[in-house]
Design a protein around this motif. Structure first.
Motif, PDB file in Angstrom:
ATOM      1  N   MET A  33     -25.586 -58.866  47.990  1.00  0.00           N
ATOM      2  CA  MET A  33     -25.033 -57.934  47.027  1.00  0.00           C
ATOM      3  C   MET A  33     -25.836 -57.901  45.727  1.00  0.00           C
ATOM      4  N   GLY A  34     -27.094 -58.343  45.810  1.00  0.00           N
ATOM      5  CA  GLY A  34     -27.958 -58.261  44.641  1.00  0.00           C
ATOM      6  C   GLY A  34     -28.502 -56.854  44.463  1.00  0.00           C
ATOM      7  N   LEU A  60     -17.061 -60.237  42.549  1.00  0.00           N
ATOM      8  CA  LEU A  60     -17.999 -59.124  42.449  1.00  0.00           C
ATOM      9  C   LEU A  60     -17.639 -58.032  43.449  1.00  0.00           C
ATOM     10  N   ALA A  61     -17.279 -58.428  44.666  1.00  0.00           N
ATOM     11  CA  ALA A  61     -16.873 -57.434  45.664  1.00  0.00           C
ATOM     12  C   ALA A  61     -15.650 -56.653  45.191  1.00  0.00           C
ATOM     13  N   GLU A  66     -13.305 -51.625  42.741  1.00  0.00           N
ATOM     14  CA  GLU A  66     -12.499 -50.989  41.687  1.00  0.00           C
ATOM     15  C   GLU A  66     -13.314 -50.018  40.838  1.00  0.00           C
ATOM     16  N   THR A  67     -14.542 -50.384  40.498  1.00  0.00           N
ATOM     17  CA  THR A  67     -15.316 -49.582  39.533  1.00  0.00           C
ATOM     18  C   THR A  67     -16.349 -48.681  40.183  1.00  0.00           C
ATOM     19  N   ARG A  68     -16.719 -48.950  41.453  1.00  0.00           N
ATOM     20  CA  ARG A  68     -17.765 -48.223  42.171  1.00  0.00           C
ATOM     21  C   ARG A  68     -19.130 -48.394  41.514  1.00  0.00           C
ATOM     22  N   VAL A  69     -19.325 -49.554  40.874  1.00  0.00           N
ATOM     23  CA  VAL A  69     -20.606 -49.902  40.265  1.00  0.00           C
ATOM     24  C   VAL A  69     -20.833 -51.400  40.480  1.00  0.00           C
ATOM     25  N   ALA A  71     -22.007 -53.924  38.545  1.00  0.00           N
ATOM     26  CA  ALA A  71     -22.330 -54.129  37.131  1.00  0.00           C
ATOM     27  C   ALA A  71     -23.274 -55.305  36.913  1.00  0.00           C
ATOM     28  N   ASP A  72     -23.313 -56.266  37.824  1.00  0.00           N
ATOM     29  CA  ASP A  72     -24.160 -57.443  37.646  1.00  0.00           C
ATOM     30  C   ASP A  72     -25.637 -57.147  37.925  1.00  0.00           C
ATOM     31  N   TYR A  73     -25.917 -56.152  38.755  1.00  0.00           N
ATOM     32  CA  TYR A  73     -27.293 -55.958  39.195  1.00  0.00           C
ATOM     33  C   TYR A  73     -27.835 -54.546  38.963  1.00  0.00           C
TER      34      TYR A  73
END
Length: 379
Positions: A33-34, A60-61, A66-69, A71-73
């Motif tokens: 998920m990077g 993160l999943a 929830e956000t469809r982004v 955000a970490d990568y």
């Protein structure tokens, strides 16, 4: 044209190669998920596939759901509606038709053991991570074949920065699987053909290959060469130096690939020369960025502002050099990077010695070497 499609155009092939149809894999799982895993999920989803994106971190999943982004990568890339995020391997792999493995190379063997109970029979596995297993000297495909027998194993690689790929900038890559006898008889049913069609879109253009060894060697070695280019750039050298390192780095790739059963021409393609050129051209690459910082004299622990950033080339420097020594292949640029990173060698002296090595021939078939005037030692 009365509704009829033109059979040729100025940019279509006009030779005798036949154009065939291949069926895509409709359900694809991306493990990792990077940034690159997320980008590949976007590629497959944009091509119309149902995509399950898996990562180890449940939080993160959930945030992606929830956000469809991610955000970490890739915080500025809205995710396609066809992507669903998972942290449970069983859910991510249930009913999948193809798997893209995008986790760090050092965790690959453990990942294979974890997915074994959940993997549908015969599902093809494409390695999208790059490296050579430390200790064993195995290519990553060999690790997967050992841990997950009965699955076609290949690689997807090329000159691809994750963010650009995810945003839909035109991008090309190589999809490589060994071709069985049946694959040659029915190429449209081969994993290479089907995965290439699976990932194809208006922006993403795959090329097929039957040489995963050459593709993997290119992907692993280019990271080390990129660190070398970064070191020299950080030390104040300019474009001549970088061009020389890229060109001679391709030469190192060719001989290692050939020694291990790959083909030299594969290394001159997207997954070798293409990826190397991109990685050595921008500090967007963590490998290049690390080299630049080290070349400026920044201690390793202070690079990336002290953050624990994983740099694949730093790991690959050990495994690539170890494999080259076992295979008795000369790779002086990779050896120089290894010396600086792990042997306490002085960076400027190491690269000065690299330039003062005996004068070799190009091509190597002209078997002559001359003592370099800058160094009286025959090193």
């Amino acid at each position: 044209m009365d509704g009829q499609r033109l059979t040729t155009s100025p940019i279509e092939r006009t030779d005798l190669t036949s154009v065939i149809d291949a069926a895509p894999y409709d359900r694809v799982t991306v493990l990792g998920m990077g940034s690159w895993g997320t980008a590949l999920a976007m590629v497959a989803a944009s091509a119309g596939r149902e995509v399950r994106l898996w990562g180890r971190r449940a939080e993160l999943a959930e945030a992606i759901t929830e956000t469809r982004v991610n955000a970490d990568y890739l915080p500025d890339v809205p995710l396609h509606d066809n992507i669903a995020a998972y942290s449970d391997l069983a859910d991510a792999l249930a009913g999948t038709e193809a798997v893209l493995i995008v986790t760090p190379s050092r965790t690959l063997r453990d990942l294979c053991a974890n997915i074994r109970p959940h993997l549908p029979d015969g599902v093809p596995l494409a390695l999208c991570c790059k490296g050579i297993e430390r200790g064993s000297g195995y290519l990553l495909s060999h690790v997967v074949e050992e841990e997950l027998p009965g699955h076609p194993v290949g690689a997807l690689s090329g000159p691809t920065f994750a963010r650009e790929t995810a945003l839909g900038h035109p991008t090309a890559a190589t999809v490589a699987f060994r071709f069985s006898y049946n694959d040659h008889l029915r190429p449209s049913e081969s994993p290479a053909a089907r995965l290439a069609v699976t990932m194809s879109s208006a922006a993403f253009r795959p090329y097929m290959s039957d040489d995963p060894v050459g593709v993997e060697i290119g992907g692993a070695v280019k990271n080390v060469i990129a660190i070398a280019c970064g070191m020299m750039t950080g030390a104040g050298f300019a474009e001549n130096t970088r061009a020389a390192l890229i060109t001679r780095g391709i030469d190192e790739m060719k001989f290692l690939a050939e020694k291990l059963g790959g083909r030299r021409e594969t290394v001159t393609g997207l997954s070798g020369a293409g990826d190397l050129t991109l990685t050595c051209s921008s500090t967007t690459s963590r490998n290049m960025s690390l080299g630049v910082q080290l070349g400026k004299g920044i201690p390793r622990q202070s690079c990336f502002d002290g953050k624990p950033v994983v740099v694949e080339g730093e790991v690959n420097a050990v495994s690539v050099v170890d494999l080259a020594r076992r295979a008795r292949v000369s790779m002086p640029i990779c050896e120089a990077v290894h010396a600086v990173l792990y042997e306490g060698a002085d960076l400027e002296q190491t690269f000065s010695d690299l330039w003062a090595r005996p004068i070799e021939s190009e091509p190597r078939t002209l078997d002559i070497a001359l003592t370099h005037p800058a160094n009286s030692r025959d090193t």
